[in-house]
Design an enzyme around this catalytic site. Structure first.
Site, PDB file in Angstrom:
ATOM      1  N   LYS A  24      -3.310  -2.136   4.843  1.00 51.29           N
ATOM      2  CA  LYS A  24      -4.231  -0.052   5.193  1.00 51.29           C
ATOM      3  C   LYS A  24      -6.297  -1.054   5.522  1.00 51.29           C
ATOM      4  O   LYS A  24      -6.740  -0.742   6.897  1.00 51.29           O
ATOM      5  CB  LYS A  24      -4.321   0.150   3.660  1.00 51.29           C
TER       6      LYS A  24
ATOM      7  N   GLN B 203      -2.449   4.701  -4.033  1.00 52.00           N
ATOM      8  CA  GLN B 203      -0.800   3.777  -3.496  1.00 52.00           C
ATOM      9  C   GLN B 203      -0.095   4.104  -4.641  1.00 52.00           C
ATOM     10  O   GLN B 203      -0.202   3.379  -5.788  1.00 52.00           O
ATOM     11  CB  GLN B 203      -1.667   2.541  -3.851  1.00 52.00           C
TER      12      GLN B 203
ATOM     13  N   ASP C 256      -2.702  10.725   2.990  1.00 55.22           N
ATOM     14  CA  ASP C 256      -1.369  10.794   3.290  1.00 55.22           C
ATOM     15  C   ASP C 256      -0.329  12.340   3.205  1.00 55.22           C
ATOM     16  O   ASP C 256       0.757  11.756   3.405  1.00 55.22           O
ATOM     17  CB  ASP C 256      -1.299   9.651   1.509  1.00 55.22           C
TER      18      ASP C 256
END
Ligand code: NAP
Length: 285
Positions: A53, A97, A120
């Site tokens: 990322k 995460q 997200d």
């Protein structure tokens, strides 16, 4: 005849090239999109995803911060960091995460992220917006798959689509996006009876199960488009999907490989969401 290979790396490269131009144009106006990634603990796979990322951000000119916290981190510390990032003008997107180490409440952590920075799209507000079709961010993996299908010129409208898996991260939003694209959608899971009968109806079959080579050729309709979301290790420790690729490619019309299929598109959508967030934050300042 073997199936056409849907090349996630190539599609991802073309979407990222376009995004890079957008970021360049934004930077010329003094707007640098910023992404903060928080990782707690020392899970190898999670650290690899975070590195990718960060690399993706660097390639595109997106500012990024990685916050690495020890696995002993307490809930209050994590919430306090999120609260700081929520008001940081340099940060447009915040990603935590997952999975988090035991003892940390994932749901509370996700809900602590400002929905306008939840790139997200996991928060209740953003999931609700996706449900009613009025969204800012799309969930990264399902949106990446829709983009892959578009690039491969696969028509979705009116098609019979079967999604195996009903997780909040992949299965459910995937089904929703396919429905928004006017497909007829069936969701299967571990309690589905006569699974093969259902999957054989699919013009587009999406496998998001987490079991190596679970989808075998007899579960696939000849000519179907097969999308493999799985990221598993086979008996030799090699990365493999949820689909028995070698057998299914002889029957399907098109198929995504693992690696090199869905995976690269997930990060690309995250980068896209960060750019979208930056534009919205700038417009509202
Ligand atoms: P998950 O939360 O474990 O969900 C798995 C789903 O598969 C569940 O809904 C489960 O049904 C269903 N399932 C399990 N066994 C089944 C069976 N025998 N028959 C039918 N359905 C069955 O997993 P996830 O987070 O959605 O991830 C799925 C896979 O995608 C994993 O390999 C993950 O690593 C991968 N993934 C890849 C990406 C990427 O970017 N490529 C992103 C996210 C995830 P129940 O609900 O009934 O238990």
């Amino acid at each position: 005849m073997a199936a056409v290979l849907i090349d996630g790396k190539a599609v991802s490269a073309s979407v990222r090239a376009q995004l890079k131009e957008e970021v360049q144009a934004l930077r010329e106006e003094g707007i640098t999109p910023g992404l903060a990634v928080i990782i707690v603990g020392d899970d190898d796979a999670s650290h690899r995803y975070v590195r990718n990322k960060k690399k993706g951000c660097e390639e595109l000119g997106i500012y990024s911060q990685v916050h690495m916290l020890p696995k002993e981190t307490r809930m209050e510390e994590l919430l306090s960091l999120i609260s700081t990032l929520n008001t940081d003008p340099l940060i447009d997107g915040i990603l935590v995460q997952l999975p988090l180490p035991k003892g940390l409440d994932e749901k509370r952590v996700i809900e602590a992220i400002d929905p306008g920075k939840d790139v997200d799209a996991f928060s209740e507000v953003n999931v609700g917006r996706i449900m009613i079709g009025n969204y800012t961010f799309l969930p990264c993996t399902p949106a990446g798959i829709i983009e892959l299908l578009r690039h491969a010129n696969v028509e979705i409208e009116g098609k019979e689509c079967v999604v195996i898996g009903r997780s909040n991260i992949v299965g459910k939003p995937m089904a929703m996006l396919l429905m928004h694209a006017n497909a007829t959608v069936t969701i299967c899971h571990s309690r589905t009876k006569n699974l093969s009968e259902v999957t054989r109806r699919a013009d587009i079959l999406v496998a998001a199960i987490g079991k190596p080579k679970f989808v075998t050729a007899d579960m696939v309709k000849p000519g179907a488009v097969v999308i493999d979301v799985g990221m598993n290790r086979d008996e030799n420790g090699r990365l493999c999907g949820d689909v028995d690729f070698e057998a299914v490619r002889e029957k399907a019309g098109a198929i995504t490989p693992v690696p090199g299929g869905v995976g690269p598109m997930t990060i690309t959508t995250l980068l896209k969401n960060t750019v979208t967030a930056a534009k919205l934050h700038h417009a509202s300042r």
